[in-house]
Scaffold this active site. Structure first.
Site, mmCIF file in Angstrom:
data_model
loop_
_atom_site.group_PDB
_atom_site.id
_atom_site.type_symbol
_atom_site.label_atom_id
_atom_site.label_comp_id
_atom_site.label_asym_id
_atom_site.label_seq_id
_atom_site.Cartn_x
_atom_site.Cartn_y
_atom_site.Cartn_z
ATOM 1 N N LYS A 13 0.920 -1.360 -0.005
ATOM 2 C CA LYS A 13 0.100 -0.062 0.005
ATOM 3 C C LYS A 13 0.846 1.286 -0.014
ATOM 4 O O LYS A 13 0.639 2.125 -0.894
ATOM 5 C CB LYS A 13 -0.907 0.056 1.170
ATOM 6 N N ARG A 88 -8.922 1.241 9.150
ATOM 7 C CA ARG A 88 -8.472 -0.142 9.641
ATOM 8 C C ARG A 88 -9.605 -1.197 10.480
ATOM 9 O O ARG A 88 -9.415 -2.309 10.701
ATOM 10 C CB ARG A 88 -7.316 -0.141 10.504
ATOM 11 N N ARG A 127 11.550 -5.260 4.385
ATOM 12 C CA ARG A 127 11.509 -3.673 4.301
ATOM 13 C C ARG A 127 12.361 -2.795 4.997
ATOM 14 O O ARG A 127 12.755 -3.106 6.130
ATOM 15 C CB ARG A 127 9.909 -3.552 4.710
ATOM 16 N N ARG A 164 11.824 -0.691 10.387
ATOM 17 C CA ARG A 164 11.050 -0.134 11.451
ATOM 18 C C ARG A 164 10.791 -1.142 12.536
ATOM 19 O O ARG A 164 10.940 -2.440 12.290
ATOM 20 C CB ARG A 164 9.455 -0.264 10.774
ATOM 21 N N ARG A 175 0.174 -8.039 13.884
ATOM 22 C CA ARG A 175 -0.236 -7.404 12.933
ATOM 23 C C ARG A 175 -1.350 -7.951 11.992
ATOM 24 O O ARG A 175 -2.270 -7.466 11.618
ATOM 25 C CB ARG A 175 0.683 -6.489 12.452
HETATM 26 P P1 AMP Z 1 1.503 0.923 9.146
HETATM 27 O O1 AMP Z 1 2.484 1.823 8.733
HETATM 28 O O2 AMP Z 1 0.079 1.537 8.412
HETATM 29 O O3 AMP Z 1 1.848 -0.600 9.164
HETATM 30 O O4 AMP Z 1 0.817 1.241 10.701
HETATM 31 C C1 AMP Z 1 1.963 0.881 11.741
HETATM 32 C C2 AMP Z 1 1.283 0.910 13.006
HETATM 33 O O5 AMP Z 1 0.522 2.106 13.216
HETATM 34 C C3 AMP Z 1 -0.056 -0.213 13.053
HETATM 35 O O6 AMP Z 1 0.445 -1.470 13.575
HETATM 36 C C4 AMP Z 1 -0.958 0.493 14.243
HETATM 37 O O7 AMP Z 1 -0.193 0.166 15.370
HETATM 38 C C5 AMP Z 1 -0.781 1.865 14.063
HETATM 39 N N1 AMP Z 1 -1.839 2.474 12.798
HETATM 40 C C6 AMP Z 1 -1.728 2.732 11.723
HETATM 41 N N2 AMP Z 1 -2.740 3.007 11.130
HETATM 42 C C7 AMP Z 1 -3.615 2.940 11.992
HETATM 43 C C8 AMP Z 1 -5.140 3.134 12.051
HETATM 44 N N3 AMP Z 1 -5.820 3.509 10.835
HETATM 45 N N4 AMP Z 1 -6.061 2.401 13.163
HETATM 46 C C9 AMP Z 1 -5.238 2.232 14.201
HETATM 47 N N5 AMP Z 1 -4.019 1.929 14.215
HETATM 48 C C10 AMP Z 1 -3.191 2.426 13.320
#
Ligand code: AMP
Length: 250
Positions: A13, A88, A127, A164, A175
């Site tokens: 994404k 989400r 990544r 990360r 996750r």
């Molecule tokens: P991502 O970079 O999208 O994989 O997000 C990393 C982390 O940020 C996730 O594992 C969640 O802990 C938090 N996070 C990101 N987007 C959301 C969301 N829309 N709702 C809740 N937590 C989020």
């Protein structure tokens, strides 16, 4: 266009949202990036979000919805946007619908990016992100070094890559579980609304880009993309070959 990219962690994404932002000038709105920014800046909100992020759980809706409401209020999103990592869960999707209805700017499309589970784990462990410009690379697909030889557009030197902290084995398992339980129901939510399009998001970045553009009805690459295309390499060579193919009419 107003687009949501939906998919499990590692489905690409962020990579495709960055590409659309660069090629089309559509702002990429990544809640993960916004939350990581808040954590790095040490804000009160970042401190509240950190524990959930470190554990691979969702950050509470009140925090995420506050961030999104503020972002959607900015003038640059009036021409469209690509949402990456939001919504989400059903609560966030319902709140997003309400916010966009208020702005008179409903979603145009939601694209589900499908990737096999083994491939997801392989991608996540490879990544890497540039500390300076934020671009995402992968050690398993970029010739071992993680990043191509191009210079970082922000600092001029080589990209400074880091992994990360939540891309570790234990957090990734959590996750993926959270994705199955909380985020997957959005597929049906958007299917019912007639917004859902599904693409196979495996293969090269360019292959996925073509499928995504086709799903969005974007047929031609805009001028901005031609200007930003690297001078040589994987992106340009196959396109040059394709253009010569029709000449074989013997
Ligand atoms: P991502 O970079 O999208 O994989 O997000 C990393 C982390 O940020 C996730 O594992 C969640 O802990 C938090 N996070 C990101 N987007 C959301 C969301 N829309 N709702 C809740 N937590 C989020």
């Amino acid at each position: 266009m107003r687009i949501v990219l939906l998919g499990a962690p590692g489905s690409g994404k962020g990579t495709q949202a960055q590409r659309l932002a660069q090629e089309r000038g559509m702002p990429q709105i990544s809640t993960g990036d916004l939350l990581r920014g808040a954590v790095a800046a040490g804000t009160a909100l970042g401190t509240r979000a950190k524990a959930a992020m470190d554990a691979g759980r969702l950050v509470e809706d009140a925090i995420v919805l506050g961030i999104i409401a503020e972002r959607l209020d900015a003038p640059d999103v009036r021409q469209g946007f690509v949402l990456d990592g939001f919504p989400r869960n059903i609560e966030q999707a319902t709140a997003l619908d309400a916010m966009l209805a208020k702005l008179g700017q409903p979603l145009d499309a939601v694209v589900l990016m499908e990737v096999d589970r083994t491939e997801l784990v392989r991608r996540i462990s490879g990544r890497r992100t540039c500390r300076d410009c934020g671009r995402v690379f992968n050690v398993s697909t970029a010739g071992g070094s993680g990043a191509p030889d191009e210079a970082c557009p922000k600092e001029g030197g080589p990209h400074r890559l880091f992994q990360r902290p939540d891309d570790n084995e234990h957090t990734v398992a959590e996750r993926l579980k959270v994705y199955d339980e909380k985020t997957k129901p959005l597929v049906e939510f958007y299917r019912v609304q007639g917004l859902l399009r599904t693409i196979k998001a495996e293969g090269s970045v360019l292959e996925v880009a073509k499928r995504l553009d086709a799903a969005l009805g974007i047929s031609k690459r805009p001028a901005i993309a031609r200007r930003h295309r690297p001078p040589a390499g994987a992106l340009s060579a196959p396109r040059a070959r394709n253009r010569s193919t029709p000449k074989r009419s013997r």
